[in-house]
Design an enzyme around this catalytic site. Sequence first.
Site, PDB file in Angstrom:
ATOM      1  N   GLU A  66     -39.194  -6.622  32.752  1.00 23.97           N
ATOM      2  CA  GLU A  66     -38.911  -8.161  33.556  1.00 23.97           C
ATOM      3  C   GLU A  66     -38.972  -8.039  34.381  1.00 23.97           C
ATOM      4  O   GLU A  66     -38.139  -8.928  35.467  1.00 23.97           O
ATOM      5  CB  GLU A  66     -37.089  -8.339  32.851  1.00 23.97           C
ATOM      6  CG  GLU A  66     -37.268  -7.459  31.475  1.00 23.97           C
ATOM      7  CD  GLU A  66     -36.056  -8.516  30.345  1.00 23.97           C
ATOM      8  OE1 GLU A  66     -35.138  -9.589  31.153  1.00 23.97           O
ATOM      9  OE2 GLU A  66     -35.242  -7.872  29.894  1.00 23.97           O
TER      10      GLU A  66
ATOM     11  N   GLU B 234     -28.187  -4.585  28.348  1.00 27.45           N
ATOM     12  CA  GLU B 234     -26.962  -5.493  29.695  1.00 27.45           C
ATOM     13  C   GLU B 234     -25.607  -4.923  29.227  1.00 27.45           C
ATOM     14  O   GLU B 234     -24.708  -6.385  28.918  1.00 27.45           O
ATOM     15  CB  GLU B 234     -27.131  -7.077  29.387  1.00 27.45           C
ATOM     16  CG  GLU B 234     -29.046  -7.278  30.118  1.00 27.45           C
ATOM     17  CD  GLU B 234     -29.223  -8.670  30.130  1.00 27.45           C
ATOM     18  OE1 GLU B 234     -28.274  -9.494  29.970  1.00 27.45           O
ATOM     19  OE2 GLU B 234     -30.791  -9.069  30.313  1.00 27.45           O
TER      20      GLU B 234
HETATM   21  O1  G3I Z   1     -36.790 -21.208  20.018  1.00 33.72           O
HETATM   22  C1  G3I Z   1     -36.457 -22.447  20.236  1.00 33.72           C
HETATM   23  C2  G3I Z   1     -36.655 -23.927  20.323  1.00 33.72           C
HETATM   24  O2  G3I Z   1     -36.832 -23.896  18.846  1.00 33.72           O
HETATM   25  C3  G3I Z   1     -36.005 -24.786  20.905  1.00 33.72           C
HETATM   26  O3  G3I Z   1     -36.438 -26.453  19.841  1.00 33.72           O
HETATM   27  C4  G3I Z   1     -35.779 -24.885  22.380  1.00 33.72           C
HETATM   28  C5  G3I Z   1     -34.724 -25.406  22.388  1.00 33.72           C
HETATM   29  O4  G3I Z   1     -33.782 -25.263  23.477  1.00 33.72           O
HETATM   30  O5  G3I Z   1     -35.350 -23.552  22.024  1.00 33.72           O
HETATM   31  C6  G3I Z   1     -35.522 -22.249  21.645  1.00 33.72           C
HETATM   32  O6  G3I Z   1     -35.513 -20.973  22.303  1.00 33.72           O
HETATM   33  C7  G3I Z   1     -35.546 -21.026  23.658  1.00 33.72           C
HETATM   34  C8  G3I Z   1     -36.091 -19.724  23.565  1.00 33.72           C
HETATM   35  O7  G3I Z   1     -35.868 -19.266  25.042  1.00 33.72           O
HETATM   36  C9  G3I Z   1     -37.348 -19.401  23.214  1.00 33.72           C
HETATM   37  O8  G3I Z   1     -38.403 -20.210  24.138  1.00 33.72           O
HETATM   38  C10 G3I Z   1     -33.458 -20.631  23.941  1.00 33.72           C
HETATM   39  O9  G3I Z   1     -32.950 -22.161  24.350  1.00 33.72           O
HETATM   40  C11 G3I Z   1     -34.003 -19.827  24.680  1.00 33.72           C
HETATM   41  O10 G3I Z   1     -32.258 -19.669  25.454  1.00 33.72           O
HETATM   42  C12 G3I Z   1     -34.568 -19.042  24.799  1.00 33.72           C
HETATM   43  O11 G3I Z   1     -34.353 -18.483  26.779  1.00 33.72           O
HETATM   44  C13 G3I Z   1     -35.069 -17.058  26.758  1.00 33.72           C
HETATM   45  C14 G3I Z   1     -33.104 -16.077  27.308  1.00 33.72           C
HETATM   46  O12 G3I Z   1     -34.444 -15.688  27.259  1.00 33.72           O
HETATM   47  C15 G3I Z   1     -32.301 -15.717  26.339  1.00 33.72           C
HETATM   48  O13 G3I Z   1     -32.701 -15.864  25.234  1.00 33.72           O
HETATM   49  C16 G3I Z   1     -36.147 -16.532  27.292  1.00 33.72           C
HETATM   50  O14 G3I Z   1     -37.206 -17.484  27.234  1.00 33.72           O
HETATM   51  C17 G3I Z   1     -36.235 -15.274  28.199  1.00 33.72           C
HETATM   52  O15 G3I Z   1     -37.069 -15.310  29.194  1.00 33.72           O
HETATM   53  C18 G3I Z   1     -34.836 -14.817  28.216  1.00 33.72           C
HETATM   54  O16 G3I Z   1     -34.826 -12.712  28.469  1.00 33.72           O
HETATM   55  C19 G3I Z   1     -34.077 -12.296  29.183  1.00 33.72           C
HETATM   56  C20 G3I Z   1     -34.135 -11.530  28.652  1.00 33.72           C
HETATM   57  O17 G3I Z   1     -34.244 -11.356  26.985  1.00 33.72           O
HETATM   58  C21 G3I Z   1     -33.209 -10.554  29.115  1.00 33.72           C
HETATM   59  N1  G3I Z   1     -32.882  -9.893  29.972  1.00 33.72           N
HETATM   60  C22 G3I Z   1     -32.996 -11.497  31.050  1.00 33.72           C
HETATM   61  C23 G3I Z   1     -33.602 -12.443  30.449  1.00 33.72           C
HETATM   62  C24 G3I Z   1     -33.765 -13.990  31.268  1.00 33.72           C
HETATM   63  O18 G3I Z   1     -33.182 -13.977  31.005  1.00 33.72           O
END
Ligand code: G3I
Length: 371
Positions: A262, A157
């Site tokens: 994705e 990205e």
């Molecule tokens: O691991 C913590 C946990 O300890 C905590 O209790 C919880 C509270 O909200 O958060 C957890 O982390 C979250 C993580 O996902 C694991 O579930 C983050 O808040 C959350 O922001 C994170 O979201 C991920 C997002 O990327 C940001 O990294 C999504 O699961 C994931 O599907 C998404 O994937 C991205 C790709 O990497 C890149 N392209 C876009 C795609 C969608 O946004």
Amino acid sequence: MKTLIISLLSLISFASCHSEPSDTLSLKEAYGDKFLIGVAMNQRQSSGLDRVGAETVSRNFNSIVAENCMKSEKIHPMENLYHFEPADSFVAFGEANGMAVIGHCLIWHSQCPKWFFVDSEGKRVSADELKRRMRDHITTVVSRYKGRVHGWDVVNEAILEDGTYRRSPFYEILGEEFIPLAFQYAHEADPDAELYYNDYNMHLPAKREAVVRLVNSLKERGLRIDAVGMQGHMGMDYPSMDAFERSMLAFASAGVKVMITEWDMSALPTVSRSANISDIQGYKRALDPYPDGLPDSVSDVWNQRMKAFFELFLRHSDIVSRVTVWGVSDGDSWKNDFPIHGRTDYPLLFDRHHEPKPFVIDLCDHKRDDK
Ligand code: G3I
């Protein structure tokens, strides 16, 4: 208690998963000869906590990508601290199941820990220092899984919809150079690993052209790039299949493979926060219209559109090397928390009980009848 409930629910739906007729082909049996059929795994699945999810993965897919555990914030939260255990078990799961394991992602502005860009006094680091940190991060992570990870999303990205570079800290400190450097470091760490540039909204013409220019420039410098990843986060009204196909062909013409990395399709309406929706509760209701199940009329359209896209990928299987969905079952999808937390979306190939969606059954039955 929460873990116990999850385990009990897992056992119940594990049993239902195994009631499928034995002559039903899995996706990888039906289409694994066309391209890799991949899925993003979360940590509960790769660690074995979610047994049903893990079983759905091993039965239906021949490639996995880490949804979160290899992102720099997770794997390298502090400069002198790596947290490898979740990524280790993710890679081990793929190896145990004979899958192509994909690493996601080495350099991404998001989910990147703040320490990457500042010194001990909180001031922005120099270009040389950022290069050193990038090299250390990439070399450490890629070397650890050398020979075991099939390919890496090296940069994620970095280009905006208008074709300009995203003003991320990587760009602000190093300029465009951070991209070729990342590819160079990754290749040095594992010369046999495939290397990818990965991005969303790749159907947009200005972005398409900018990514083609990027691929050309990496190739002109003699750097390895095997494929462009088109993330494929879709909705019911975007992208147009025509624009998506045009980008697939443009990337292939630049001399790389195309991967849909994705893939998911929100079944919920696209809602912008316009003047019509003045109150926050109304906005939330508009974004979460089907908390108790998707109406058949919407499900039918969703299934037709998903099937049509999969058939597009099949028609171009000479240039497509992998199609990966972003999550195992609807309940696992990030779309349930975006753009607002706690909504109910239906964007994936398996429903909340890990049953395949009608278009998946259709595609697999069609293939079985051919055999
Ligand atoms: O691991 C913590 C946990 O300890 C905590 O209790 C919880 C509270 O909200 O958060 C957890 O982390 C979250 C993580 O996902 C694991 O579930 C983050 O808040 C959350 O922001 C994170 O979201 C991920 C997002 O990327 C940001 O990294 C999504 O699961 C994931 O599907 C998404 O994937 C991205 C790709 O990497 C890149 N392209 C876009 C795609 C969608 O946004």
